[in-house]
Every structure is written in structure tokens, then in C-alpha cells.
Design an enzyme around this catalytic site. Structure first.
Site: not given
Ligand SMILES: Cc1ncc(COP(=O)(O)O)c(C=O)c1O
Lengths: 413, 269
Positions: B49, B60
Site C-alpha cells: 500500500e 492519519d
């Protein structure tokens, strides 16, 4: 006299044919929900609860009670005689949102959202703040209802707005400094969203402007339209007519949409939003998203954004912390594209000059944000006929800006 | 067949879970990222990824945020990342999925992005800030090119939404193991097994587990319940630790860390 939220939205639906935003939260192509899946159920719940509350007379009565008895609404619409004479053009009225409890329009929204949070059974409130006005308004509502409250604020804004930081702390709110990115409103919003990602079960996030994912732009607008509704009634009383121009500053766009919205169908009333032109139009020197930005996504909605050709958010600048933001509410993007509203900008220096002018002539110290709207009026009013009427939305008081303005004038407080 | 489908078919036959390391493109440099991807492949990773750095990533935590920040400070552009994947393709056929913000995707245009991503050698994308409701356009663009759009399911996802998501997702499903942002956590949340079983009742798509998995022990537990295990922040933290010691040390140290995670995921130790 306050009109209820319910009534005004119906009006819009009937006469405009198209009810905006649509079911999925779009204003034309703008708006929407661009957030992680984790938050989607919370947004769905919020929308459902809000739409229910909005139709509930009890909720509207309660909100009305607090707006009148606690916030001090309606706020006056004041004829600025000396400013009018000085500019020797159109007749100028000031909508005095600076006289609200906590000194800005922000509290119209926080009262509504805290009441909603209580309905949803959420125990904790979070918010982002730039100038600290939304932070103080949130902290105030949280204190009054006995809720726990955390406010995210960029380090740069904490420096610029120390008075509001202190007020929030006095009110029992925990102010969390944000050290990422440009350390201003954009980054505080990121952090608040991240907090919400982990706390969504028991926490309500009170966004301070008509930005963010649906239903925020719609809901915050609805809580702010009381400004425009009052202007309509007050202007009728004072002049027996509608104003010709309404001028408001645009950061995220909540005070502007609040005063514009009830006039949207009155096509003869020109709506002008004033953005932060900062130091000039080089990248990083201004925060004029509508005037200089492009379509893009920031903080959960599609709107005009200041970004580079890869989609990375640009640095922005404004002397006014409340306008120092690279995005803008999606409904303003829609109003810009349809031509219903016009968006212009003024520089830091022009805003400071207007700040001084208004203070000297009217004895009203306006927020630096609102000074942008005054600054544009200073240029614009002399160019139009004396029988025209301008309403400037004084979105807040300049008390919070004393230090920043003194610094700009080379004075140490 | 798309490399993602082929990989999960192969693993299904071996009754193994996929190990999927996340890595930010361009931290500490594009060159280092290229070497690290190849090393992760050598250590037995099944898929990569690859994070496209974004200035305002709301899903995040601090570790990935600061890796994005470092990459952007180094001037990394989307075009550089496409170039990087083109380069990696000379060395390995490992499936590569981009993690990309809708902000960047929108700016580039869905069709344009998918075409150039496929041409470079990407197999699909996860878009952490794009819920299924807004995903129509990218899904259509993806279908035309056989480019998989992988959707997320969170612990907060209602059953009604879950049904919608499993119908739309392609390649696999990304189950977010915590209510919150990416980051290193000491424990896996309770209820994961049950939630994954619920998803499995609705779909035959493989389900990968990510967010907060940081130790070999957690990877082992995750590998038992999910078809894929995604580790991001823990790897980026290792990269940060060794990034100033030169690419050789960096690749060696982080490669070993990933090797351990691979073995744990596959319950080989
Ligand atoms: C007094 C005042 N006016 C305007 C703004 C800008 O926000 P908006 O554009 O949402 O009204 C702020 C924001 O902090 C503010 O404090």
C-alpha cells in the site's frame, strides 16, 4: 422578533423550487461528504437529529429563548451617520453582531449546536478555532450547559489571540495547541476532525463556519440566518424598504451566509462577500479562496480552495486569524458560480485603515475580520448614489484584535 | 486477471493471510521508497500500500502525517510517484495499491488518474476520505481499466451501510480495526473477530485488517482472523528511526522488521 428556522427554510423551498443543499448535501456540484467511513454514521445521525430538531417547536423555542435572553438578540441595525457622511455616497447601516454575548456572530451557531448535542446525548464538545471567537463561543455554551469541552487552536493563532485563549481557559475549556502545518485554522480543523475520528461515540464536533461535510454547511447556515432575518425586519422599520447592498467578510463564510440568505430571492439586493487579500496575490500571501482559488476538496467538502496543481493545500495569510483559511463554505462557491453573490478582496493594510476609521468615526471597534467588509465599503460607497443603502455585517468586536493592531502600529501594550 | 485478485486466490489456496506493508512515497526519498518496496517484496510481503503524501490527511495519526510532511517538503509530486511505480515494475509484479486522498484525486481528475496509475503499474486505490456515496465516478473510471477501488468498513459502520459498502468494494475490503486514526497501538480492539465474521456473511471478498497493528504479536492475531494484515505507522516509525543512516542500513533494518511481521502474519513462528 425572531422568526423560527423552520419557517425560513420552507420559504426557500417554495420560491426557489430547488431546495439546497439536496439530500446528499450538494449545492450544485459543491459540498458533499468527503470524510473517512468512521465518521459517516455520525454525520448521518447528526443530519437526522438536526432535521428532526428543526421541525420541533420545542427546540426552536428553546433556541429562541437562549438567543434572546442569553445572547442578547436581536442585535441592533445602526445607521452609521458619520461614516456615511465621510464617504459621501450610499447610506450605511451596521448590523451589530459585535454586541452579541462573547462579541461575535459565532455564538448563534454554538447555542444551536450545543442544544443539538444535548438532544443527541453527547457528553463532550470539541471545536476548532482561528480567531478564538468560535472557541470562546463554544466554551461559553459548554460552560453554561455544564459540558466538557476541548478546543483545538493553531500555535500561531494562540499567539495572535492570547486574550481569547485566556477566556476559554477561564470558562473551563481545555485549549489544545496545534503544532502541525501552518499552525492556524486549517490545521486546527484537521486536529479536531482527527479527535472526532476517535471520540465520535460520545463527542459532538461543533464546526465554527459553513464548511466541512454535510450537514454542517446547511446546519451552521440555518443557525446564522437569524442575522439576515433581523436585518430584513429592521430595515423595513427604518427605511421601509430592502437594502441595495449587503456586504460581509468571508472566512469560512458563516456570518456572510447568515446575513445574505434571507435576501437570496430578493434579486435587487446585491450580495458582496469580502475575502482576505492579505499582502497581495502571490501564493501564500492571501486567503482569497473564492477570488483566487480553484475547485477542490478540503475538510470534507468540494468548494473553491487555494491549492497547488497537485491538490496540496496552499499556505495562506491574513492579518485576521478568522479569515486565515484556504477554503470556503460550498454554498458560497455555488452563489459565486450562479452570479447571485459577488466576491472581492481587500488587503491587510486596507482592513487596518478601516478598523481605525470605524473606531474614530463611530466609536465602534470592529473585529479585523469585519474590518475587511468595512474596507471594501470605504472604496465602494463613494461610487454609488446617495439614495442607495448598504448594510455591513459587523461580525464581531475588535477587542480581541487590540494586541495585533497595536503591533502593526508599532505600539507595545 | 488483476494482480490483487490473483494474489488473494493464490493465498486462499495456501490458506494464508496476506501481509500488506504501507509505505509513504518519498520519505526519506523516492529512491529509498523504491528500494524498500523491492525489499518488502523479497521478505515475503504480498501487496504494497503506497501512500501518496497529502498536506491535510484527516484519517492519519502523527506518524504518517509527519512522513507525508517530510515527503512533501522534499518536493514529491504525484507524477514522481507514478514514475517510481513504473520503476518498481521492472523488479516485481507484487500488487501495488495507492492510498490517495480524494483532494489529490479530484484535482487530477478520476479518469486521468486511473489511466496514468494503471499505465504506471498500480492495481488499485484506497481513498480514505471518500465514502461510497461519493465514489461513483472513480468506481466507474476504475471499472473501465480494471483498477480496483478498495472500500473501508469501520467499527462504527452501521449494518445498512455495511451492505452498501460490500456491494461496491472491489479487490478486497479494508476493515479499520479501531475507532480512530492510523497510529501505533498496544492492543487490538475487542470485537474484531465478530465484526469480520459479520462482513464475511455478506460477501466473498477478502477482508484485510488495518489501523493500529504494530507488533508481530498483533500481526499474528490479525492474521488468524483476517485475509490480509496491513501495517503502516509501525513501519513508518522504523523508517523515521533509520532514515538518516543511509539507504543500505535503512533497507536492511526496516526489511528485517517487515520480515518478522510477514512471518507472524502467516503464523510461521
Ligand atoms: C468576528 C469574526 N468574523 C468573521 C469570522 C470569519 O468566519 P465566517 O466567515 O464563518 O463568518 C470570524 C472567525 O473567526 C470572526 O471571529
Amino acid at each position: 422578533m425572531l422568526t423560527t428556522i423552520v419557517k425560513d427554510t420552507r420559504l426557500k423551498e417554495k420560491t426557489c423550487k430547488q431546495f439546497l443543499p439536496d439530500k446528499s448535501g450538494h449545492f450544485g456540484k459543491y459540498g458533499g461528504k468527503f470524510v473517512p467511513e468512521t465518521l459517516m454514521p455520525a454525520l448521518e445521525q447528526l443530519e437526522k437529529e438536526y432535521l428532526k430538531a428543526k421541525e420541533d417547536p420545542k427546540f426552536n423555542e428553546e433556541l429562541k429563548y437562549y438567543l434572546e435572553q442569553y445572547v442578547g438578540r436581536p442585535s441592533p441595525l445602526y445607521y452609521a451617520k458619520r461614516l456615511t457622511e465621510k464617504l459621501s455616497g450610499a447610506k450605511i447601516y451596521l448590523k451589530r453582531e459585535d454586541l452579541n454575548h462573547t462579541g461575535a456572530h459565532k455564538i448563534n451557531n454554538t447555542m444551536g449546536q450545543v442544544l443539538l448535542a444535548i438532544r443527541m446525548g453527547k457528553e463532550r464538545i470539541i471545536a476548532e478555532t482561528g480567531a478564538g471567537q468560535h472557541g470562546v463561543a463554544t466554551a461559553t455554551a459548554a460552560a453554561m450547559f455544564g459540558m466538557s469541552c476541548d478546543v483545538y487552536m493553531g500555535e500561531e493563532d494562540i499567539r495572535r489571540q492570547s486574550l481569547n485563549v485566556f477566556k476559554m481557559k477561564l470558562l473551563g475549556t481545555n485549549v489544545i495547541p496545534v503544532k502541525t502545518g501552518s499552525r492556524t485554522l486549517k490545521d486546527a480543523t484537521n486536529e479536531a476532525l482527527r479527535d472526532w475520528m476517535s471520540s465520535v461515540m460520545n463527542t459532538h464536533y461543533i464546526i465554527g463556519s459553513v464548511v466541512g461535510p454535510h450537514p454542517y454547511p446547511m446546519m451552521v447556515r440555518d443557525f446564522q440566518i437569524v442575522i439576515g432575518q433581523e436585518v430584513k425586519e429592521q430595515m423595513q422599520k427604518a427605511e421601509g424598504q430592502l437594502p441595495d447592498y449587503i456586504i460581509a467578510c468571508v472566512g469560512g463564510g458563516s456570518n456572510a451566509i447568515g446575513v445574505f440568505y434571507p435576501f437570496i430571492e430578493d434579486e435587487d439586493v446585491k450580495l458582496i462577500g469580502v475575502e482576505a487579500g492579505g499582502l497581495g496575490f502571490d501564493v501564500g500571501q492571501h486567503a482569497a479562496s473564492l477570488s483566487r482559488g480553484e475547485k477542490g476538496i478540503l475538510h470534507g467538502s468540494l468548494s473553491y480552495v487555494l491549492q497547488d496543481d497537485d491538490g496540496q493545500t496552499s499556505q495562506v495569510h491574513s492579518i485576521s486569524a478568522g479569515l486565515d483559511y484556504p477554503g470556503v463554505g460550498p454554498e458560497h462557491s455555488y452563489l459565486k458560480d450562479t452570479g447571485r453573490a459577488e466576491y472581492v478582496s481587500v488587503t491587510d493594510d486596507e482592513a487596518v485603515d478601516a478598523f481605525n476609521l470605524c473606531t474614530r468615526l463611530e466609536g465602534i471597534i470592529p473585529a479585523l475580520e469585519a474590518s475587511h467588509a468595512i474596507a471594501y465599503t470605504v472604496k465602494f460607497a463613494p461610487t454609488i448614489d446617495k439614495d442607495k443603502i448598504i448594510v455591513i455585517n459587523i461580525s464581531g468586536s475588535g477587542d480581541k484584535d487590540s494586541f495585533e493592531v497595536a503591533k502593526k502600529m508599532g505600539i507595545e501594550l | 486477471m488483476n494482480r490483487i485478485d490473483a494474489k488473494f486466490n493464490e493465498l486462499r489456496e495456501r490458506n494464508e493471510s496476506a501481509f500488506i506493508p504501507f509505505i509513504t512515497a518519498g520519505d526519506p526519498s523516492l529512491d529509498a521508497t523504491r528500494k524498500l518496496i523491492v525489499e518488502f517484496y523479497r521478505k515475503g510481503s504480498d501487496m504494497i500500500e503506497l501512500g501518496v503524501p497529502y498536506s491535510d490527511p484527516i484519517a492519519d495519526g502523527p506518524v504518517i502525517q509527519s512522513s507525508y510532511y517530510r515527503a512533501l517538503s522534499g518536493g514529491v509530486k504525484l507524477s514522481d510517484i507514478l514514475e517510481l511505480v513504473r520503476d518498481v515494475r521492472k523488479k516485481t509484479e507484487i500488487p501495488i495499491v495507492s492510498m490517495i486522498s480524494q483532494s489529490i484525486l479530484f484535482k487530477n481528475g478520476c479518469d486521468n488518474f486511473v489511466k496514468s496509475a494503471v499505465k504506471a503499474g498500480f492495481d488499485g486505490a484506497t481513498i480514505p476520505d471518500l465514502p461510497v456515496e461519493e465514489a461513483e465516478e472513480i468506481m466507474e473510471a476504475g471499472k473501465k481499466e480494471g483498477f480496483k477501488i478498495i472500500c473501508f468498513i469501520a467499527p462504527t459502520t452501521t449494518s445498512h451501510r455495511m451492505e452498501l459498502i460490500v456491494k461496491k468494494s472491489q479487490g478486497f475490503l479494508y476493515y479499520i480495526s479501531v475507532v480512530g486514526i492510523t497510529g501505533v497501538r498496544s492492543e487490538l480492539s475487542a470485537g474484531i473477530t465478530e465484526n469480520i465474521q459479520n462482513i464475511k456473511k455478506l460477501t466473498n471478498l477478502p477482508v484485510a485488517l488495518g489501523f493500529g497493528i504494530s507488533t508481530p504479536e498483533q500481526a499474528r492475531m490479525a492474521g488468524k482472523v483476517a485475509d490480509g494484515v496491513i501495517v503502516g505507522s509501525a513501519i513508518m516509525r522504523e523508517i523515521e528511526k533509520y532514515s538518516s543512516q543511509g539507504d543500505d542500513v535503512l533497507v536492511d533494518k526496516v526489511g528485517k522488521f517487515v520480515g518478522k511481521l510477514v512471518n507472524s502474519t502467516k503464523n510461521r513462528n
